[in-house]
Design a protein around this motif. Structure first.
Motif, short mmCIF file in Angstrom:
data_model
loop_
_atom_site.label_atom_id
_atom_site.label_comp_id
_atom_site.label_asym_id
_atom_site.label_seq_id
_atom_site.Cartn_x
_atom_site.Cartn_y
_atom_site.Cartn_z
N TRP A 191 0.43 2.60 3.84
CA TRP A 191 0.43 2.03 2.27
C TRP A 191 -1.29 2.11 2.07
N SER A 192 -2.10 2.89 2.85
CA SER A 192 -3.45 3.22 2.36
C SER A 192 -3.57 4.54 1.82
N GLN A 193 -2.60 4.92 1.76
CA GLN A 193 -2.54 6.59 1.34
C GLN A 193 -2.21 6.43 -0.41
N ALA A 194 -2.78 7.44 -1.17
CA ALA A 194 -2.65 7.00 -2.60
C ALA A 194 -1.11 7.29 -3.19
N ARG A 195 -0.46 8.07 -2.20
CA ARG A 195 1.00 8.39 -2.48
C ARG A 195 1.68 8.65 -1.48
N LYS A 238 -2.66 -2.69 1.30
CA LYS A 238 -3.08 -1.14 1.45
C LYS A 238 -3.02 -0.95 3.19
N ARG A 294 1.88 -3.27 1.47
CA ARG A 294 2.04 -2.50 0.32
C ARG A 294 0.49 -2.88 -0.45
#
Length: 141
Positions: A123-127, A119, A116
């Motif tokens: 976990w590279s996504q904003a949410r 990223k 996390r």
């Protein structure tokens, strides 16, 4: 139990034929313990499945059964070759640690924190949306 992985359904489920008395028995559906990968239609679902295919498809796996889930799948710790599959999926950012069942896999929580923070993968996504929330939100009634 020594098994041959014959199929991969998604990022946390595979089918294996396990060795019994020198022969491979009927296929067994195995849910990898302590993780929950994105659903196939969810972001990173295809990548999670492809990573599991790369790790296990057509390979020998060591499967340590823990229980049978409500869908009749064997919930188990799985090693394909020398790789712990749950560890590999979490480290790659392709699965969440499913904490209610992670007691036998204490190494997973810090690996998820590292993925996390870096990223990696989902976990590279904003949410990122956890698979259990995705199923609750989009489950057909």
């Amino acid at each position: 139990m020594l098994c041959l992985v014959v199929a991969v359904s998604d990022g946390d489920t595979l089918t294996a034929r396990c060795n019994q008395r020198g022969a491979y028995a009927q296929p067994v559906k195995v849910r990898i313990a302590a993780i929950d990968a994105p659903e196939s239609r969810q972001a990173f679902g295809s990548r999670a499945r492809l990573n599991l295919l790369k790790l296990c498809a057509g390979r020998t796996a060591t499967i340590q059964p823990h229980e049978t889930d409500r869908y009749g799948r064997t919930v188990a710790s799985v090693r394909c070759g020398n790789t712990d599959v749950a560890t590999a999926q979490v480290r790659a950012g392709l699965a969440w640690v499913y904490t209610p069942y992670a007691k036998q896999h204490p190494q997973l929580v810090p690996l998820q924190r590292e993925a996390r923070a870096s990223k990696v993968g989902l976990w590279s996504q904003a949410r990122p949306l956890a698979p259990w929330d995705y199923r609750r939100r989009y489950q057909r009634r």
